[in-house]
Design a protein around this motif. Structure first.
Motif, mmCIF file in Angstrom:
data_model
loop_
_atom_site.group_PDB
_atom_site.id
_atom_site.type_symbol
_atom_site.label_atom_id
_atom_site.label_comp_id
_atom_site.label_asym_id
_atom_site.label_seq_id
_atom_site.Cartn_x
_atom_site.Cartn_y
_atom_site.Cartn_z
ATOM 1 N N ALA A 136 -9.950 0.213 -13.217
ATOM 2 C CA ALA A 136 -9.734 0.326 -11.773
ATOM 3 C C ALA A 136 -8.436 1.053 -11.427
ATOM 4 O O ALA A 136 -8.230 1.419 -10.272
ATOM 5 C CB ALA A 136 -9.727 -1.070 -11.141
ATOM 6 N N ILE A 137 -7.569 1.290 -12.406
ATOM 7 C CA ILE A 137 -6.216 1.752 -12.100
ATOM 8 C C ILE A 137 -5.997 3.266 -12.114
ATOM 9 O O ILE A 137 -5.320 3.792 -11.220
ATOM 10 C CB ILE A 137 -5.199 1.089 -13.067
ATOM 11 N N PRO A 138 -6.485 4.013 -13.106
ATOM 12 C CA PRO A 138 -5.909 5.350 -13.361
ATOM 13 C C PRO A 138 -5.772 6.295 -12.181
ATOM 14 O O PRO A 138 -4.651 6.695 -11.843
ATOM 15 C CB PRO A 138 -6.836 5.907 -14.447
ATOM 16 N N LEU A 139 -6.864 6.724 -11.551
ATOM 17 C CA LEU A 139 -6.752 7.726 -10.489
ATOM 18 C C LEU A 139 -5.922 7.218 -9.324
ATOM 19 O O LEU A 139 -5.010 7.904 -8.849
ATOM 20 C CB LEU A 139 -8.141 8.159 -10.016
ATOM 21 N N VAL A 140 -6.207 6.009 -8.858
ATOM 22 C CA VAL A 140 -5.467 5.496 -7.698
ATOM 23 C C VAL A 140 -4.037 5.160 -8.067
ATOM 24 O O VAL A 140 -3.117 5.314 -7.256
ATOM 25 C CB VAL A 140 -6.177 4.274 -7.077
ATOM 26 N N GLY A 141 -3.824 4.711 -9.308
ATOM 27 C CA GLY A 141 -2.474 4.378 -9.738
ATOM 28 C C GLY A 141 -1.581 5.599 -9.827
ATOM 29 O O GLY A 141 -0.439 5.596 -9.357
ATOM 30 N N ILE A 142 -2.103 6.662 -10.427
ATOM 31 C CA ILE A 142 -1.332 7.898 -10.522
ATOM 32 C C ILE A 142 -1.072 8.468 -9.135
ATOM 33 O O ILE A 142 0.033 8.942 -8.831
ATOM 34 C CB ILE A 142 -2.064 8.919 -11.409
ATOM 35 N N THR A 143 -2.080 8.418 -8.275
ATOM 36 C CA THR A 143 -1.936 8.940 -6.914
ATOM 37 C C THR A 143 -0.845 8.203 -6.156
ATOM 38 O O THR A 143 0.035 8.819 -5.538
ATOM 39 C CB THR A 143 -3.260 8.836 -6.150
ATOM 40 N N ALA A 144 -0.895 6.874 -6.169
ATOM 41 C CA ALA A 144 0.106 6.082 -5.465
ATOM 42 C C ALA A 144 1.495 6.316 -6.045
ATOM 43 O O ALA A 144 2.487 6.450 -5.307
ATOM 44 C CB ALA A 144 -0.259 4.596 -5.534
ATOM 45 N N TYR A 145 1.586 6.357 -7.362
ATOM 46 C CA TYR A 145 2.867 6.584 -8.036
ATOM 47 C C TYR A 145 3.468 7.921 -7.601
ATOM 48 O O TYR A 145 4.647 7.999 -7.230
ATOM 49 C CB TYR A 145 2.642 6.562 -9.547
#
Length: 328
Positions: free
Chosen positions: A126-135
Motif C-alpha cells: 500500500a505504500i510505495p507510490l503514495v509514500g514516495i509522492t507524499a515524501y
C-alpha cells in the motif's frame, strides 16, 4: 505465469487471465514473486485512457505499479539483494515495464527496497507510490519542525501518508476531509481534522493560524482545489500538489509570493532518471514504518488477483478508505 491483463483499453475494459512467459532477470534487475499490489488512481487512468496518456503499456497490458513480494531471481551486477529477500517498490505497470498483476515481475533494483519487517505484504504494497509522492511533496515544500502544515484529502492514499510524514518531520498537521469515518481516520493519524463541507477556507485559516495561513500545503486533490490551497497558504509559503491538470489563475499565489511544486513521481520510471532516489526513499519509509512512525491505512475489503476488476471498481466508487490492495 498467470497474469491478469487487459486486451483493450477503456473504462469498461475487462481484466482477463492470460498466461505469459515468466520473465528472466536482466542486468540490474531482480525477479519478484508478487504477493500483493495496490491500486492507484494512475492505474485507473491508464486502464480508462490507454494510449491517450502517452505511457500506457502495449497490449496485452499488465498493469500494477506497486508491489510487495519475495525475490526469486537476481540479475547480473545486483548487490545488496538476494534470493528470498522480502522487498517492495513501485517498478512497473507503464510504458515497457511489466506490472505487478502477475505471479512474477521484473524490477530495477534502483526502484525497490527491503520490505518493512513490521508490516505484512498487504500493508507494504500500500505504500510505495503514495509514500514516495507524499515524501517528495513535503521535502520540496521544505516542511520542518514547528511548522503548520495542511494536507488536503487526509484519509486518501497520498494524504494519509503525508499526514504521518509531516508529523515525523515535527510539523503540526491539519487535514481536510469529510464524513465521520474519514475525519476519524484523520484524527487517529494525528492530524486536526477539518470538514471542508462545513468550514470555509477563511474560517479554518483564521481558526488554526490566526489568519496567517499554513506554512505548507500538500494538496492531494488538486485541479480546482488548488485555489483553496493558495487561499490557505501563508505569505511566502509552499504548495505541493499531486494533480495540477487544470487551467488556473495563479494570481492568488503570486500575490502571496507562494511557491508551487508539482509532484509527478513516475518521472524516474518513465525517463530512467534518478531511479536510485526512489529506492533510497523507500528504505527511509521502511525505517519509519519499523519505528512506528508510519502505518498505511488499508481499505477493508480483500481482493485476490482474479478479482482485480472488483478492486478497481472499489477505488472508482470513492468509498475506499486508504489504499485498495490486491493479494496473490
Amino acid at each position: 505465469m498467470k497474469t491478469m491483463a487487459l486486451s483493450e483499453y477503456g473504462p469498461d475494459a475487462p481484466f482477463a487471465q492470460i498466461d505469459l512467459p515468466q520473465p528472466a532477470a536482466q542486468a540490474g534487475q531482480v525477479i519478484v514473486r508478487v504477493e500483493a499490489t495496490s491500486v492507484n488512481t494512475i492505474d485507473m487512468m491508464l486502464r480508462n485512457m490507454g494510449t491517450d496518456l502517452g505511457f500506457a503499456p502495449s497490449l496485452p497490458a499488465v498493469l500494477g505499479m506497486d508491489f510487495a513480494g519475495t525475490i526469486a531471481e537476481v540479475g547480473e551486477g545486483v548487490t545488496g539483494f538476494a534470493v528470498g529477500d522480502e522487498v517492495y517498490g513501485c517498478a512497473g505497470g507503464l510504458a515497457d515495464l511489466q506490472g505487478a498483476l502477475a505471479e512474477y515481475m521484473p524490477a530495477d533494483v534502483r526502484l525497490i527496497a527491503k520490505k518493512p519487517t513490521s508490516l505484512s505484504m498487504r500493508e507494504a504494497a500500500a505504500i510505495p507510490l503514495v509514500g514516495i509522492t507524499a515524501y517528495e511533496g513535503l521535502k520540496r515544500a521544505g516542511v520542518s519542525k514547528g511548522q503548520k502544515v495542511l494536507v488536503h484529502g487526509g484519509s486518501g492514499g497520498v494524504g494519509h501518508i503525508g499526514v504521518q510524514l509531516a508529523r515525523s518531520l515535527g510539523a503540526e498537521v491539519f487535514a481536510t476531509d469529510t464524513g465521520e469515518q474519514r475525519l476519524s481516520v484523520v484524527r487517529e493519524l494525528g492530524a486536526e481534522p477539518i470538514d471542508f463541507k462545513t468550514e470555509t477556507v477563511a474560517d479554518y485559516v483564521a481558526k488554526h493560524t490566526g489568519g496567517a495561513g499554513f506554512d505548507a500545503v500538500l494538496d492531494t486533490v488538486g485541479a480546482a482545489n488548488l485555489t483553496n490551497s493558495f487561499e490557505a497558504v501563508a505569505l511566502n509559503g509552499h504548495v505541493a500538489t499531486t494533480l495540477a491538470l487544470a487551467e488556473l489563475d495563479l494570481s492568488p499565489a503570486h500575490l502571496k509570493g507562494a511557491s508551487l511544486h508539482v509532484v509527478f513521481m513516475l518521472i524516474p520510471m518513465l525517463h530512467d532518471a534518478g531511479r536510485e532516489t526512489h529506492g533510497a526513499i523507500l528504505a527511509e519509509l521502511a525505517a519509519l514504518a519499523d519505528s512506528g512512525a508510519l502505518k498505511p491505512v488499508v481499505d477493508a475489503p480483500h481482493f485476490s488477483l482474479t478479482e482485480v476488476g472488483a478492486a478497481y471498481d472499489r477505488l472508482a466508487s470513492g468509498n475506499a478508505i486508504g489504499k485498495v490492495v490486491v493479494e496473490a
